[in-house]
Design a protein around this motif. Structure first.
Motif, mmCIF file in Angstrom:
data_model
loop_
_atom_site.group_PDB
_atom_site.id
_atom_site.type_symbol
_atom_site.label_atom_id
_atom_site.label_comp_id
_atom_site.label_asym_id
_atom_site.label_seq_id
_atom_site.Cartn_x
_atom_site.Cartn_y
_atom_site.Cartn_z
ATOM 1 N N ALA A 55 -1.123 1.690 0.762
ATOM 2 C CA ALA A 55 -0.935 1.028 -0.533
ATOM 3 C C ALA A 55 0.312 1.576 -1.208
ATOM 4 C CB ALA A 55 -2.152 1.229 -1.424
ATOM 5 N N VAL A 56 0.806 0.840 -2.184
ATOM 6 C CA VAL A 56 1.954 1.265 -2.978
ATOM 7 C C VAL A 56 1.548 1.227 -4.445
ATOM 8 C CG1 VAL A 56 4.357 0.826 -3.605
ATOM 9 C CG2 VAL A 56 3.574 0.341 -1.280
ATOM 10 N N ILE A 57 1.735 2.357 -5.143
ATOM 11 C CA ILE A 57 1.409 2.467 -6.565
ATOM 12 C C ILE A 57 2.701 2.564 -7.368
ATOM 13 C CG2 ILE A 57 0.370 3.918 -8.352
ATOM 14 C CD1 ILE A 57 -1.756 4.736 -6.471
ATOM 15 N N GLU A 58 2.780 1.803 -8.446
ATOM 16 C CA GLU A 58 3.906 1.922 -9.373
ATOM 17 C C GLU A 58 3.464 2.765 -10.560
ATOM 18 O OE1 GLU A 58 7.196 -0.927 -11.478
ATOM 19 O OE2 GLU A 58 5.097 -1.479 -11.719
ATOM 20 N N ALA A 59 4.236 3.798 -10.845
ATOM 21 C CA ALA A 59 3.974 4.660 -11.996
ATOM 22 C C ALA A 59 5.303 5.179 -12.520
ATOM 23 C CB ALA A 59 3.056 5.827 -11.618
ATOM 24 N N MET A 60 5.508 5.103 -13.809
ATOM 25 C CA MET A 60 6.702 5.618 -14.470
ATOM 26 C C MET A 60 7.980 5.061 -13.827
ATOM 27 S SD MET A 60 5.404 9.505 -15.140
ATOM 28 C CE MET A 60 6.077 9.724 -16.796
ATOM 29 N N LYS A 61 7.968 3.730 -13.585
ATOM 30 C CA LYS A 61 9.129 2.999 -13.064
ATOM 31 C C LYS A 61 9.495 3.415 -11.648
ATOM 32 C CE LYS A 61 12.621 2.193 -15.743
ATOM 33 N NZ LYS A 61 13.781 2.435 -16.615
ATOM 34 N N MET A 62 8.549 4.005 -10.907
ATOM 35 C CA MET A 62 8.823 4.416 -9.539
ATOM 36 C C MET A 62 7.711 3.928 -8.624
ATOM 37 S SD MET A 62 10.161 8.305 -10.185
ATOM 38 C CE MET A 62 10.466 8.591 -8.446
ATOM 39 N N GLU A 63 8.083 3.497 -7.413
ATOM 40 C CA GLU A 63 7.107 3.080 -6.419
ATOM 41 C C GLU A 63 6.754 4.267 -5.526
ATOM 42 O OE1 GLU A 63 8.352 -0.344 -4.253
ATOM 43 O OE2 GLU A 63 8.818 -1.509 -6.058
ATOM 44 N N ASN A 64 5.456 4.448 -5.265
ATOM 45 C CA ASN A 64 4.979 5.588 -4.501
ATOM 46 C C ASN A 64 4.090 5.117 -3.361
ATOM 47 O OD1 ASN A 64 5.714 7.954 -6.540
ATOM 48 N ND2 ASN A 64 4.881 6.262 -7.717
ATOM 49 N N ASN A 65 4.468 5.471 -2.131
ATOM 50 C CA ASN A 65 3.673 5.115 -0.967
ATOM 51 C C ASN A 65 2.462 6.030 -0.860
ATOM 52 O OD1 ASN A 65 5.552 3.175 -0.311
ATOM 53 N ND2 ASN A 65 6.593 4.425 1.210
ATOM 54 N N ILE A 66 1.298 5.444 -0.648
ATOM 55 C CA ILE A 66 0.066 6.214 -0.465
ATOM 56 C C ILE A 66 -0.326 6.108 1.000
ATOM 57 C CG2 ILE A 66 -2.285 6.584 -1.263
ATOM 58 C CD1 ILE A 66 -0.064 6.898 -3.404
ATOM 59 N N ASN A 67 -0.390 7.253 1.686
ATOM 60 C CA ASN A 67 -0.585 7.279 3.133
ATOM 61 C C ASN A 67 -1.927 7.893 3.503
ATOM 62 O OD1 ASN A 67 2.063 6.392 3.100
ATOM 63 N ND2 ASN A 67 2.900 8.419 3.532
ATOM 64 N N THR A 68 -2.394 7.565 4.680
ATOM 65 C CA THR A 68 -3.595 8.184 5.214
ATOM 66 C C THR A 68 -3.218 9.399 6.055
ATOM 67 O OG1 THR A 68 -5.494 7.917 6.674
ATOM 68 C CG2 THR A 68 -3.584 6.542 7.141
ATOM 69 N N LEU A 69 -4.024 10.440 5.987
ATOM 70 C CA LEU A 69 -3.778 11.637 6.787
ATOM 71 C C LEU A 69 -4.520 11.593 8.112
ATOM 72 C CD1 LEU A 69 -3.929 14.481 4.111
ATOM 73 C CD2 LEU A 69 -1.925 13.444 5.146
ATOM 74 N N VAL A 70 -5.392 10.603 8.291
ATOM 75 C CA VAL A 70 -6.190 10.547 9.515
ATOM 76 C C VAL A 70 -6.011 9.190 10.189
ATOM 77 C CG1 VAL A 70 -7.921 12.138 8.611
ATOM 78 C CG2 VAL A 70 -8.232 9.680 8.286
ATOM 79 N N ALA A 71 -6.230 9.181 11.485
ATOM 80 C CA ALA A 71 -6.229 7.930 12.243
ATOM 81 C C ALA A 71 -7.657 7.386 12.295
ATOM 82 C CB ALA A 71 -5.703 8.171 13.654
ATOM 83 N N GLY A 72 -7.783 6.086 12.420
ATOM 84 C CA GLY A 72 -9.109 5.490 12.493
ATOM 85 C C GLY A 72 -9.074 4.025 12.145
ATOM 86 N N GLU A 73 -10.237 3.515 11.697
ATOM 87 C CA GLU A 73 -10.360 2.113 11.323
ATOM 88 C C GLU A 73 -10.669 2.005 9.841
ATOM 89 O OE1 GLU A 73 -13.721 -1.185 12.057
ATOM 90 O OE2 GLU A 73 -12.629 -0.631 13.884
ATOM 91 N N VAL A 74 -9.965 1.095 9.164
ATOM 92 C CA VAL A 74 -10.206 0.886 7.733
ATOM 93 C C VAL A 74 -11.582 0.245 7.560
ATOM 94 C CG1 VAL A 74 -9.433 -0.297 5.650
ATOM 95 C CG2 VAL A 74 -7.749 0.640 7.252
ATOM 96 N N SER A 75 -12.468 0.937 6.824
ATOM 97 C CA SER A 75 -13.810 0.403 6.602
ATOM 98 C C SER A 75 -13.950 -0.247 5.235
ATOM 99 C CB SER A 75 -14.856 1.514 6.759
ATOM 100 O OG SER A 75 -14.641 2.535 5.800
ATOM 101 N N GLU A 76 -13.183 0.259 4.248
ATOM 102 C CA GLU A 76 -13.285 -0.299 2.892
ATOM 103 C C GLU A 76 -11.922 -0.310 2.228
ATOM 104 O OE1 GLU A 76 -16.881 0.865 0.419
ATOM 105 O OE2 GLU A 76 -16.799 2.521 1.860
#
Length: 402
Positions: A362-383
């Motif tokens: 996902a990408v979050i915008e905060a304080m006029k900046m875009e921030n990439n949110i990454n997963t630290l683990v491999a697997g399958e997205v459940s939710e």
């Protein structure tokens, strides 16, 4: 074809032009210490520009303003490399960093802009513009440089700016104010003047060390690192230097950086750690840990043998996590949470998707900046708990990976 400059500096010229045909240039500023093409440190004059090139740039700025019939304060931005310059753009306004020009040239540029708008003639000529000393400005931002300059909004629980001769502090905040995630993350501007560049640099380090601010994470330690680096001291910073050369992972280290103690002040004494009273052979090690956004050095006694050097592995893990800019609840966790308050711009995964460690979810915008949110683990997205446009708070669950 556009010329590629592998080692450019960002240098700009300040101009003032009235409606009576008078135009003057008021020195230059170096704004090369940047991240994401956003300025961190500015100084006047540029330490790597010759007087001849400086004059050429100033005269070119005057010609540009005359050619378009410009009236007001303005900023001519250029790229400089190998004693050549190229026009980049003109900003038809004052810049955040106009303060360093004011300190070095003794002009109130805000008042000058208003007087020009009121129809007054410039009350000086180019020959009257004289430079005195050197000034350095550091932008104090609500961001965490150890986490790829991630925004850090919040309430200012402590806000005690530095002072003293040659120190100027501009801010719109007071202790108890809230730094909102919806606007620019600039909290204050710290401008230090000196008779020489080295005096201004040391004064800036002293002032940064005295600045007490709590409740949010700021880039003060990054500024100390920048101003203490041999490249900055030698005036050899380019626009990619912060991102490509500066070791931000060392922000928790104290050895080797003069900035961590105010100039000309005694070093605080620290109590010695005591060895454990046991028959087991141990060795003393030091680790850097982060607590509530602040970095601390912790000494510990570890059993001698295979476990020795565990702290080095911990430090390496912290470096890798900071580069990933992850939002996981913990190391190895598949629950990915928002590291800050902001708005979801994009969701890049859906339930059932297979992801690798380090994948942006996902990408979050905060304080006029875009921030990439990454997963630290491999697997399958459940939710997937959010969608584009969702407003989230720090700690809200975004995605779950199984």
């Amino acid at each position: 074809l556009e010329k590629y400059l592998p080692r450019p500096r960002h240098v700009e010229i300040q101009i003032l032009a009235d409606k009576h045909g008078n135009v003057c240039w008021i020195g230059d500023r170096d704004c090369s210490a940047q991240r994401r093409h956003q300025k961190l440190v500015e100084e006047s004059p540029c330490p790597a520009v010759s007087e001849s090139l400086r004059a050429q740039m100033g005269e070119a700025g005057v010609r540009i303003a005359r050619q378009v019939g410009y009236q007001s304060a303005g900023t001519i931005e250029c790229l400089v490399q190998d004693d050549e310059f190229w026009f980049l753009e003109m900003n038809t306004r004052l810049q955040v960093e106009h303060c360093v020009t004011e300190e070095v040239y003794g002009l109130d540029l805000v008042a000058a802009q208003l007087r020009i708008a009121a129809g007054e003639k410039l009350w000086f000529s180019q020959a009257d513009v004289t430079r005195r000393g050197h000034a350095i400005e550091t932008r104090i931002n609500a961001e965490d440089p150890a986490q790829n300059f991630m925004p850090s909004p919040g309430k200012l629980t402590q806000f005690q700016p530095p002072g003293g001769f040659g120190v100027r502090f501009d801010s719109g905040y007071l202790e108890g104010d809230e730094v909102s995630p919806h606007y620019d993350n600039l909290v204050a501007k710290l401008v230090c003047w000196g008779e020489t560049r080295e005096q201004a640099r040391r004064r800036a380090l002293r002032a940064l060390g005295e600045f007490k601010i709590g409740g949010i994470t700021t880039n003060i330690r990054a500024h100390q690192l920048i101003l203490s680096h041999p490249d900055f001291i030698a005036g050899q910073v380019t626009t990619k230097w912060v991102e490509n050369v500066l070791d931000l992972a060392s922000l928790g280290e104290t050895e080797g950086y003069e900035s961590l103690q105010p100039a000309d002040s005694p070093t605080d004494t620290q109590p010695e750690s005591a060895a454990p009273e046991s028959g087991e052979e141990t060795v003393e090690e030091t680790a850097t840990v982060e607590v509530d956004g602040r970095l601390f050095e912790v000494k510990m006694w570890l059993p001698e043998g295979p476990s020795q050097g565990a702290t080095a592995g911990l430090a390496q893990t912290r470096k890798k996590r900071s580069k990933r800019q992850a939002g996981s609840a913990g190391a190895g966790s598949g629950t990915i949470v928002a590291p800050m308050q902001g708005t979801i711009l994009k969701v890049l995964v859906a339930p059932g998707d297979a992801v690798e460690a380090g994948t942006t979810v996902a990408v979050i915008e905060a304080m006029k900046m875009e921030n990439n949110i990454n997963t630290l683990v491999a697997g399958e997205v459940s939710e997937v708990k959010v969608s584009a446009g969702t407003t989230v708070s720090a700690g809200d669950v975004l995605v779950v990976v199984r």
